[in-house]
Design a protein around this motif. Structure first.
Motif, PDB file in Angstrom:
ATOM      1  N   SER A   1     -16.162  16.159 -23.455  1.00 37.00           N
ATOM      2  CA  SER A   1     -16.435  15.059 -24.373  1.00 37.00           C
ATOM      3  C   SER A   1     -16.799  15.638 -25.740  1.00 37.00           C
ATOM      4  O   SER A   1     -17.211  16.790 -25.851  1.00 37.00           O
ATOM      5  CB  SER A   1     -17.569  14.180 -23.843  1.00 37.00           C
ATOM      6  OG  SER A   1     -18.768  14.917 -23.734  1.00 37.00           O
TER       7      SER A   1
ATOM      8  N   GLN B   1     -20.340  15.799 -21.326  1.00 33.74           N
ATOM      9  CA  GLN B   1     -19.572  15.405 -20.141  1.00 33.74           C
ATOM     10  C   GLN B   1     -18.255  16.172 -20.085  1.00 33.74           C
ATOM     11  O   GLN B   1     -17.803  16.713 -21.085  1.00 33.74           O
ATOM     12  CB  GLN B   1     -19.266  13.902 -20.179  1.00 33.74           C
ATOM     13  CG  GLN B   1     -20.489  13.028 -20.164  1.00 33.74           C
ATOM     14  CD  GLN B   1     -20.097  11.570 -20.202  1.00 33.74           C
ATOM     15  OE1 GLN B   1     -19.793  10.988 -19.170  1.00 33.74           O
ATOM     16  NE2 GLN B   1     -20.094  10.985 -21.391  1.00 33.74           N
TER      17      GLN B   1
ATOM     18  N   TRP C   1     -10.960  13.521 -25.395  1.00 32.45           N
ATOM     19  CA  TRP C   1     -11.774  12.305 -25.373  1.00 32.45           C
ATOM     20  C   TRP C   1     -11.640  11.614 -26.722  1.00 32.45           C
ATOM     21  O   TRP C   1     -11.606  12.274 -27.771  1.00 32.45           O
ATOM     22  CB  TRP C   1     -13.244  12.633 -25.160  1.00 32.45           C
ATOM     23  CG  TRP C   1     -13.613  13.046 -23.781  1.00 32.45           C
ATOM     24  CD1 TRP C   1     -13.168  14.150 -23.109  1.00 32.45           C
ATOM     25  CD2 TRP C   1     -14.521  12.392 -22.913  1.00 32.45           C
ATOM     26  NE1 TRP C   1     -13.746  14.213 -21.869  1.00 32.45           N
ATOM     27  CE2 TRP C   1     -14.582  13.137 -21.725  1.00 32.45           C
ATOM     28  CE3 TRP C   1     -15.300  11.245 -23.025  1.00 32.45           C
ATOM     29  CZ2 TRP C   1     -15.378  12.786 -20.652  1.00 32.45           C
ATOM     30  CZ3 TRP C   1     -16.095  10.888 -21.955  1.00 32.45           C
ATOM     31  CH2 TRP C   1     -16.137  11.643 -20.786  1.00 32.45           C
TER      32      TRP C   1
ATOM     33  N   GLY D   1     -15.928   8.070 -27.313  1.00 33.57           N
ATOM     34  CA  GLY D   1     -16.258   8.306 -25.911  1.00 33.57           C
ATOM     35  C   GLY D   1     -15.815   7.209 -24.958  1.00 33.57           C
ATOM     36  O   GLY D   1     -16.100   7.273 -23.769  1.00 33.57           O
TER      37      GLY D   1
ATOM     38  N   ILE E   1     -10.243   8.432 -22.391  1.00 30.67           N
ATOM     39  CA  ILE E   1      -9.776   9.808 -22.245  1.00 30.67           C
ATOM     40  C   ILE E   1      -8.263   9.793 -22.354  1.00 30.67           C
ATOM     41  O   ILE E   1      -7.577   9.010 -21.685  1.00 30.67           O
ATOM     42  CB  ILE E   1     -10.204  10.392 -20.886  1.00 30.67           C
ATOM     43  CG1 ILE E   1     -11.739  10.408 -20.798  1.00 30.67           C
ATOM     44  CG2 ILE E   1      -9.623  11.779 -20.680  1.00 30.67           C
ATOM     45  CD1 ILE E   1     -12.270  10.612 -19.408  1.00 30.67           C
TER      46      ILE E   1
ATOM     47  N   THR F   1     -13.269   5.026 -19.948  1.00 35.37           N
ATOM     48  CA  THR F   1     -14.362   5.688 -19.234  1.00 35.37           C
ATOM     49  C   THR F   1     -15.260   4.679 -18.534  1.00 35.37           C
ATOM     50  O   THR F   1     -16.041   5.048 -17.673  1.00 35.37           O
ATOM     51  CB  THR F   1     -15.199   6.566 -20.189  1.00 35.37           C
ATOM     52  OG1 THR F   1     -15.665   5.763 -21.272  1.00 35.37           O
ATOM     53  CG2 THR F   1     -14.375   7.725 -20.721  1.00 35.37           C
TER      54      THR F   1
END
Length: 170
Positions: free
Chosen positions: A32, A37, A78, A82, A85, A101
């Motif tokens: 991320s 992440q 990403w 966020g 993806i 996500t």
């Protein structure tokens, strides 16, 4: 995961055996933008191919996509916010798609005529998330060696580097 500043190495997955948990698939992953992440592909023990996300501290493992029809999912980048993806997914052909996500449907940005192992090379969001760049080093004859740019919704595709050399996205 290897932390350069401290020299510390951490396992991101604990493989176990196939019958216990499945196994990582081809080491395809994307971190991320905030570095907290990681998205990775996973072969589940039920035969499904999955896109999973987890926090780098090992907590919060969740599956954001799972399907037995697909033979490969390759997370690439990403979105800066966020919320999705960018990944290639392959069944009979390869698609460049956005995987949310959180709840929501997968959105295909571009279908490609070639399937694995002849697929596009790389794709990434622009820093502001408004555009996606895509390079195709093999596979789709119409795109081979080209560098494309499109809006993040898959529209307004244009070739930004189209000549006999194989241009690749860094």
């Amino acid at each position: 995961q290897f932390e350069i500043a401290t020299g510390e190495t951490k396992r991101i997955t604990n493989r176990g055996t196939w019958t216990e948990s499945g196994e990582p698939a081809d080491a395809d992953e994307a971190f991320s933008r905030d570095g907290r992440q990681i998205a990775y592909s996973w072969n589940a023990k039920d035969g499904s191919y999955q896109l999973r996300v987890r926090n780098l501290d090992g907590s919060g493992v969740r599956t954001v996509f799972s399907d037995k029809e697909y033979v490969l999912i390759e997370p690439l980048d990403w979105a800066p916010d966020g919320q999705s993806i960018l990944a290639f997914r392959t069944r009979d052909t390869t698609e460049l798609a956005l995987f949310p996500t959180a709840a929501g449907a997968v959105r295909v940005l571009k279908g490609l005529t070639s399937a694995w192992p002849a697929w596009p090379h790389r794709a990434a969001f622009s820093p502001d998330g408004r555009y996606v760049a895509l390079s195709c080093l093999s596979g789709d004859a119409a795109l081979r060696g080209e560098l494309l740019l499109m809006t993040a919704n898959g529209q307004n595709q244009t070739v930004v580097a189209g000549h006999p050399a194989e241009d690749g996205l860094l």
